[in-house]
Design a protein around this motif. Structure first.
Motif, PDB file in Angstrom:
ATOM      1  N   CYS A   1       5.097  -0.848   4.781  1.00 40.87           N
ATOM      2  CA  CYS A   1       4.449  -1.787   5.704  1.00 40.87           C
ATOM      3  C   CYS A   1       4.222  -3.168   5.086  1.00 40.87           C
ATOM      4  O   CYS A   1       3.797  -4.089   5.771  1.00 40.87           O
TER       5      CYS A   1
ATOM      6  N   ALA B   1      -3.450   0.775   3.813  1.00 42.65           N
ATOM      7  CA  ALA B   1      -3.398   0.180   5.142  1.00 42.65           C
ATOM      8  C   ALA B   1      -3.607   1.261   6.197  1.00 42.65           C
ATOM      9  O   ALA B   1      -3.049   2.360   6.097  1.00 42.65           O
TER      10      ALA B   1
ATOM     11  N   CYS C   1      -0.857   3.726   7.711  1.00 47.46           N
ATOM     12  CA  CYS C   1       0.320   3.821   6.849  1.00 47.46           C
ATOM     13  C   CYS C   1       0.154   4.991   5.886  1.00 47.46           C
ATOM     14  O   CYS C   1       0.672   6.074   6.124  1.00 47.46           O
TER      15      CYS C   1
ATOM     16  N   CYS D   1      -0.744   3.562  -0.326  1.00 48.31           N
ATOM     17  CA  CYS D   1      -1.071   2.430   0.529  1.00 48.31           C
ATOM     18  C   CYS D   1      -2.338   2.732   1.307  1.00 48.31           C
ATOM     19  O   CYS D   1      -2.492   3.801   1.883  1.00 48.31           O
TER      20      CYS D   1
ATOM     21  N   SER E   1       1.941  -4.018   2.941  1.00 45.24           N
ATOM     22  CA  SER E   1       0.549  -4.254   2.562  1.00 45.24           C
ATOM     23  C   SER E   1       0.405  -4.344   1.050  1.00 45.24           C
ATOM     24  O   SER E   1       1.127  -3.687   0.303  1.00 45.24           O
TER      25      SER E   1
ATOM     26  N   HIS F   1       1.402   5.410   3.012  1.00 44.76           N
ATOM     27  CA  HIS F   1       2.607   5.678   2.229  1.00 44.76           C
ATOM     28  C   HIS F   1       2.227   5.887   0.761  1.00 44.76           C
ATOM     29  O   HIS F   1       1.462   5.117   0.201  1.00 44.76           O
TER      30      HIS F   1
ATOM     31  N   CYS G   1       3.420  -2.382  -0.593  1.00 47.73           N
ATOM     32  CA  CYS G   1       3.898  -1.181   0.088  1.00 47.73           C
ATOM     33  C   CYS G   1       5.320  -1.380   0.580  1.00 47.73           C
ATOM     34  O   CYS G   1       5.625  -2.375   1.245  1.00 47.73           O
TER      35      CYS G   1
END
Ligand SMILES: [Zn+2]
Length: 80
Positions: free
Chosen positions: A70, A38, A41, A36, A72, A43, A67
């Protein structure tokens, strides 16, 4: 010549086709890394792409992802 920032180019400015799931599998790779983008984040996870078709470019897999932390859709992918 306009360049697509989502594509790679060689020294002569020719577009390098993105790796597809099919060519990835030929190299024995069965999964991709996705992460991810973002802010805050980051992740990351590893995806099994066994159910997706061979002609699909690896970067296009990210368009199907969201994601799980979050929500995204700013996901990047690469061969695992
Ligand atoms: Zn995220």
């Amino acid at each position: 010549m306009t360049r697509n920032p989502r594509r790679a180019y060689d020294e002569q400015g020719r577009e390098i086709p993105p790796m597809t799931l099919g060519s990835m599998r030929e190299q024995g790779i069965r999964s991709i890394d996705a992460w991810c983008r973002a802010i805050g984040c980051g992740h990351a996870s590893t995806l099994n792409v066994g159910g997706l078709p061979d002609p699909l470019p690896v970067p296009a897999v990210s368009l199907r992802l969201r994601c799980s932390r979050c929500g995204s859709r700013a996901i990047r992918t690469r061969p695992n």
